[in-house]
Scaffold this active site. Structure first.
Site, short mmCIF file in Angstrom:
data_model
loop_
_atom_site.label_atom_id
_atom_site.label_comp_id
_atom_site.label_asym_id
_atom_site.label_seq_id
_atom_site.Cartn_x
_atom_site.Cartn_y
_atom_site.Cartn_z
N TYR A 1 -2.47 12.64 2.00
CA TYR A 1 -2.62 12.58 0.54
C TYR A 1 -3.88 13.28 0.03
CZ TYR A 1 1.28 9.40 -0.28
OH TYR A 1 2.52 8.86 -0.38
N LYS B 1 1.02 5.43 15.17
CA LYS B 1 1.88 6.33 15.96
C LYS B 1 0.97 6.93 17.02
CE LYS B 1 5.76 8.53 16.70
NZ LYS B 1 6.99 7.86 17.20
N ASP C 1 7.78 3.88 13.66
CA ASP C 1 9.25 3.96 13.74
C ASP C 1 9.84 2.62 14.16
OD1 ASP C 1 7.96 4.43 16.15
OD2 ASP C 1 9.26 6.07 16.80
N ASP D 1 3.24 4.26 2.50
CA ASP D 1 4.15 4.65 1.42
C ASP D 1 5.60 4.44 1.85
OD1 ASP D 1 5.06 5.91 -1.00
OD2 ASP D 1 5.51 7.68 0.21
N ASP E 1 8.62 1.15 0.76
CA ASP E 1 9.91 1.30 0.10
C ASP E 1 10.99 0.53 0.88
OD1 ASP E 1 8.90 2.90 -1.95
OD2 ASP E 1 10.60 4.27 -1.89
#
Ligand code: IPM
Ligand code: MN
Length: 355
Positions: free
Chosen positions: A138, A190, A224, A248, A252
């Site tokens: 970002y 990750k 994941d 982010d 969702d």
């Protein structure tokens, strides 16, 4: 204790103004019964203003906003403005320049709300994502060369420094402690691929946890796999902490498991400065002006704002109002299918909140 607050209201675009109006309605109702004074000042930042003036945030806006106790935001995004301009020029700029380094996103399924997760109920879906809010891809570091040619090369770089990571982790550990539920903080990363960035996160996580928060259990999940467990075993989670981009995406997913964008709220928090509360969904232009959009996400954002300001009683009242309207009146959380109009939802929540 402080009892009077100045709130900057940024209704923004699309359905933003409609949902913010209901949030303000509920805030005014609870403020009255709790003897709190709220002074609202509205700003017209958003797509319409940009189309008229070419300006996203005017000069001095950031400095002016710093003087408020909190900011209440509707939605930023306009169908006639190219993607990225308003997001970068308003929403992300506010988050960055006000150094709102935490994006706090509760994932909580309320009773009587439908979740797409089979056999899961409110007892299973109740956790909080602490999303770092100033770093990662970002920051905009990167660029493009040979644009438009077959050799076009683009890069956008994941950037974190130890300072950003540490302050975010400490906030998350403190939050897990204060929440006092499972007392577990899970780092979502990750480390198997992002061997620089999430290695930094992981080392800081364990060092800080071991030294300063021995009472908080530490867990680690790859991002994941986290998506998988958020669907299959959400009851495992208490507090999750992660970088901006993963945060982010997973919020969702979290939002849809708690009933969708009609109810999901978040806080952009600067613990030492001014924080900004918003429904996490977008401006939903197709529903604009129809009085059909669900205002509960904005109302829940207002609740988070009250809790953040230390007005727990007012916050609890708002939550009680939300729970009651869900139990008694609403057929669905989807726009146009609620069985109530936008303004009716606000009226009912306000009514139940002050009972
Ligand atoms: C969010 C949104 C924003 C983000 C966009 C609109 C820039 O998706 O608040 O989650 O990516 O942070
Ligand atoms: Mn998002």
């Amino acid at each position: 204790m402080k009892k009077s607050y100045n709130i900057a209201v940024l209704p923004g675009d699309g359905t933003g103004p409609e949902v913010v109006a209901e949030g303000v309605k509920v805030l005014k109702a609870v403020a009255q019964v709790e003897d709190i004074t709220l002074n609202f000042t509205t700003y017209d930042f958003g797509g319409e203003r940009y189309l008229k003036t070419g300006e996203t945030l005017p000069d001095g806006a950031i400095e002016e906003l710093k003087k408020y106790d909190a900011i209440f935001l509707g939605a930023i995004g306009h169908p006639d403005v190219k993607p990225g301009i308003l997001e970068k020029g308003i929403l992300l700029k506010l988050r960055f320049e006000l150094d709102q380094y935490i994006n706090l996103r509760p994932v909580k399924l309320y009773p009587n709300v439908e979740t797409p997760l089979k056999d899961k109920g409110p007892q299973d879906i109740d956790y909080v994502v602490v999303r770092e809010n100033t770093g990662d891809v970002y920051t905009g570091i990167g660029g493009v060369t040979m644009k438009g040619t077959p050799h076009e090369e683009a890069m956008q770089i994941m950037v974190y420094n130890r300072f950003q990571v540490e302050r975010c982790l400490r906030y998350a550990f403190e939050y897990a402690r204060k929440r006092n539920k499972k007392k577990t903080l899970a780092l979502v990363g990750k480390t198997n691929v992002l061997t620089y960035v999430y290695d930094l996160w992981e080392r800081a996580f364990h060092e800080i946890g071991q030294k300063e928060y021995p009472d908080i259990k530490r867990e680690y999940y790859h991002v994941d796999a986290t998506c998988m467990w958020m669907v299959k075993n959400p009851e495992w989670f208490d507090v999750l902490v992660t970088g901006n981009m993963f945060g982010d995406i997973i919020t969702d997913l979290g939002a849809i498991t708690q009933g969708g964008m009609g109810i999901a709220a978040g806080g952009n928090i600067n613990p030492e400065g001014v924080s900004m509360f918003e429904p996490i969904g977008g401006s939903a232009p197709k529903y604009t002006g129809k009085n059909v959009i669900n205002p509960l996400a904005a109302i829940c954002a207002a609740q988070m704002m009250m809790a953040h300001l230390g007005q727990e009683k007012a916050a609890n009242r708002i939550e009680k109002g939300v729970v009651e309207v869900l139990q008694r009146d609403m057929k669905s959380l989807a726009a146009g299918k609620m069985g109530l109009t936008t303004t009716q939802v606000g009226d009912k929540v306000a009514e139940y909140a002050i009972k």
